[in-house]
Each structure stands twice: as C-alpha cells, then as structure tokens.
Write an enzyme that holds these catalytic residues in place. Structure first.
Site, PDB file in Angstrom:
ATOM      1  N   ASN A   1     -18.439  70.488  59.076  1.00  0.00           N
ATOM      2  CA  ASN A   1     -19.624  71.188  59.887  1.00  0.00           C
ATOM      3  C   ASN A   1     -19.189  72.717  59.670  1.00  0.00           C
ATOM      4  OD1 ASN A   1     -17.162  70.602  61.554  1.00  0.00           O
ATOM      5  ND2 ASN A   1     -18.375  72.000  63.020  1.00  0.00           N
TER       6      ASN A   1
ATOM      7  N   SER B   1     -26.931  62.419  64.554  1.00  0.00           N
ATOM      8  CA  SER B   1     -27.391  63.156  65.758  1.00  0.00           C
ATOM      9  C   SER B   1     -28.850  63.715  65.425  1.00  0.00           C
ATOM     10  CB  SER B   1     -26.533  64.287  66.136  1.00  0.00           C
ATOM     11  OG  SER B   1     -27.050  64.766  67.258  1.00  0.00           O
TER      12      SER B   1
ATOM     13  N   CYS C   1     -19.561  74.329  68.857  1.00  0.00           N
ATOM     14  CA  CYS C   1     -18.981  73.713  70.178  1.00  0.00           C
ATOM     15  C   CYS C   1     -17.576  74.717  70.482  1.00  0.00           C
ATOM     16  CB  CYS C   1     -18.369  72.378  70.070  1.00  0.00           C
ATOM     17  SG  CYS C   1     -19.803  71.133  69.853  1.00  0.00           S
TER      18      CYS C   1
END
Length: 406
Positions: free
Chosen positions: A178, A226, A350
C-alpha cells in the site's frame, strides 16, 4: 420555558456548526485528490446502489418480502465481488472492513487450522502485524529486498523449519504494498506454500481492481479485499475463503453469512461495494493511469533530479509513486501541498496521521533521513492530466522554498 429556549438555541448553533463543517468538507473535496490508496472517490454506480439500498426497510435475515429485497441486494453484490476476484459467490464473506477480514483470517486460523506459527513479510500492513501480535502465537518475519519484495529463499527456509519442528504455519503476504505499490512475487509464494500442509493468506486490498485476481484457481486459502479502495464506501469489505476454510471465524453472532461472520449486514455499503466491483474494470483504465503515473514520475525528477523513487526496480501497480527528495521533510511538504489544495500522504492512511518513519522503507534498508521525507502519490479512476499538472506546480513551489532555505 427559558431552559427549553436555551436548548433550542444550542441545537440551532449545533446545526449551523454541522452545516459549516459540511461546507468545509465540500471545499476540501474540490481540491486535487491523489490519495487513492487510502480511499478511492465514490463511483457513480456505487452511489446509486447505496442510495437505492437506503430506500429499503427491513432486515436481510427476515423471510418476509422486505427482508428478501435486502437479501437480494447482498447476494447480487456477492456475485459481483466474486467476479472481480476470480472467485465463486459462496467463497465471499462480507465484513465491515479489511481490518476485520484480516483479523478473522489471522486469528480465526489459530483455532480452525491449529496454526502454531505465523510467518509474515516485513512489509505487511499494520492490520496484519497487529492481528498476528495479538494471538500470542510465535511469529517469524521474512525480510524484504532493497526493492521491497519478499525474500523467497527466506520464506522457503521458514517453511522448512516449521516442518522440522512439526508445527502448522500460516503465511501472510500482501499482493501489492500500500505504501510503495511494489507487487509481491505471488506466483513464487504460491509455489512454495501451495504444495505444503501449511496455509496462505493474501491481503489483496491494494491489488483489487488493479491486478487480475484468480482466487478460486490459485493457492491462497484466504484473501481480503475492501470496497472503499475501488470506489465503494467505507463499511464493507470481504474475506474470501476456500471451502476447507469455512470454519475460520471471528464473530459468531446470529448466523449471518452462513455462520461465517455474525452481525446484521450493512446493506447500503455492501450494495455499493458490489456496484463498484462490477464497474471498476471499465472505470479504472490501467493503461491511462499508468501513463499519468509515468508523467508524474518524470515531472518530479525534472523538478528534483536527486529524487529517489522507492521500489523502482521492482514490478509495481501502475498507480503508485512513493518517493523522497533529499532535504525535504514530509511533514513540511504535506502541509504545504495541503494548503495548496493537493491531497497526498506519507504512507499508510492508518499511520500517516502520525507522519512517522515507515516500517516498510525500514525493511527495505532505506536510510532514516530519506525515509523521513517519504511521500506517496496514488492515482485512480478519477485522476486527470490536470491533477498531475496541479500537483507538479504545487510541488515545484515546495522545492523552491527548499532551495531558498539551503
């Protein structure tokens, strides 16, 4: 009466504050958005599906007409998500987030498979590393090379050691990182884990919609995806399970999702996920996005020839550029770009609020002073040529300030 009047005044002020907040949000949304790896803009198809679901009343577990209408939306979404993942609908278990799906895979495997050792790459998302740490099961971390790829020789050795010790292992790897966009050698990983008695979980959250997935015919026992990464809304994700993994569970609940994940399903979010899954192939033109990414890289290097692009020598998904310019702190760059109306990140959504050092770059052996300047630009279905030009113009201003300060 006076107390009631004061209460009404307070409520009115709160409503004004809410409206002002919404207006500020709309202003932010008008800026250049280049943080698609954190969350992709809502697809029109997903918005339509979500709004249609919101109009319906009922519980999808009810057997009356209202419930059946909602159940139909869920099963339609299940088929659509299965289609984009190369899976069959029965393999798709809806969850509320990718973090939940990952936690179910990792923690649920301890009981379902009798896993006694966890093997993770050093570049895994925090959702995976924290889930693994919470189990208390011995954990082995596999190193990354300088380009961000897992060391296959080290993985082979870890599996051999598990065999020698007579323990069952769960290997956890991501398809695409990511932060850097680096694609892992999934074929090699499959060939190492597939023929063994050990198990494989793949975090395909960043790969969905950008790489061809073939869950049903490939080695992984479990896979997480997701909705909001491809243009759905936050609140719907999925854990894909092979039939022998059906007992991998986390939330027992009331038997929803064929007993594999309890809790009333969030139908609007699931419907949006399904619509995004069906639309993403047509909406996300990988060739177009890859060309914009190349233009972005060339523009950055033209402005700063000493730019370091992380994972440049590896295969990467065609929408991500992680880079650093020596002497430019990411904290300073992010604030300056934000003020200029450009949204990017320093890494994982995050953890980027902390703007700390990246564990992924540390695992790649990147020098701390360079890692602390890391920036991530990620493109998607809505990115335009004007967005790239706007970013480069704003980043040029950031660099000019560096030169003046030098």
């Amino acid at each position: 009466m006076r107390v009631c009047g004061i209460a009404r005044q307070g409520a009115a002020k709160r409503r004004i504050g809410i409206v002002q907040t919404l207006d500020a949000g709309r202003m932010t949304q008008a800026a250049i958005y280049l943080d698609h790896n954190a969350a992709a803009p809502l697809l029109p198809e997903a918005r339509e599906a979500m709004l249609a679901a919101l109009e319906l009343t009922g519980n999808p577990s009810s057997i009356h007409a209202h419930g059946r209408s909602l159940r139909h939306l869920i099963e339609t979404a299940r088929s659509r998500v299965a289609g984009v993942c190369g899976a069959v609908p029965a393999q798709v278990v809806f969850t509320a987030s990718a973090t939940e799906a990952i936690t179910q895979a990792v923690c649920g495997s301890i009981k379902a498979f009798g896993v006694e050792r966890l093997i993770l790459s050093a570049g895994e998302h925090a959702a995976t590393t924290k889930a693994a740490a919470s189990t208390g099961v011995p954990l082995e971390t596999i190193a990354l090379d300088g380009e961000g790829r897992i060391e296959l020789a080290a993985l082979r050795q870890a599996l051999a050691l598990a065999d020698e010790d007579g323990v069952t292992a769960l290997v956890c790897v991501h398809s695409a990182n990511n932060e850097t966009g680096v694609v892992q050698p999934i074929g090699g990983i499959n060939s190492l884990v597939g023929p063994t008695r050990h198990f494989l979980f793949v975090d395909a959250v960043q790969a969905l919609g950008k790489q061809a997935l073939d869950f049903a015919a490939s080695a992984p026992d479990m896979m997480a995806v997701s909705g909001h990464k491809i243009g759905g809304i936050a609140g719907a994700a999925a854990l894909l399970l092979k039939s022998h993994a059906d007992t991998v569970r986390l939330i027992p609940g009331g038997g929803q999702e064929q007993g594999r994940r309890g809790g009333t399903e969030a139908v609007p979010a699931i419907a949006a996920f399904g619509a995004a899954a069906e639309a993403i192939e047509a909406r996300f033109d990988l060739l177009r996005v890859s060309m914009l990414t190349k233009k972005l890289e060339a523009g950055i290097e033209r402005l700063a020839p000493d730019t370091v692009i992380f994972g440049r020598g590896a295969e990467r998904i065609g929408n991500t550029v992680a880079f650093a310019v020596p002497g430019v702190k990411n904290t300073v760059a992010l604030m300056a770009l934000d003020l200029a109306g450009v949204s990017i990140s320093s890494g994982s959504a995050c953890s980027s609020g902390k703007v700390g050092r990246s564990h992924v770059l540390d695992a790649m052996g990147v020098a701390p002073e360079l890692s602390e300047g890391a920036l991530r630009v990620s493109l998607g279905w809505s990115t335009t040529d004007d967005d790239i030009e706007g970013f480069l113009a704003a980043f040029s201003t950031v660099l000019s300030r560096r030169r003046k300060a030098a």
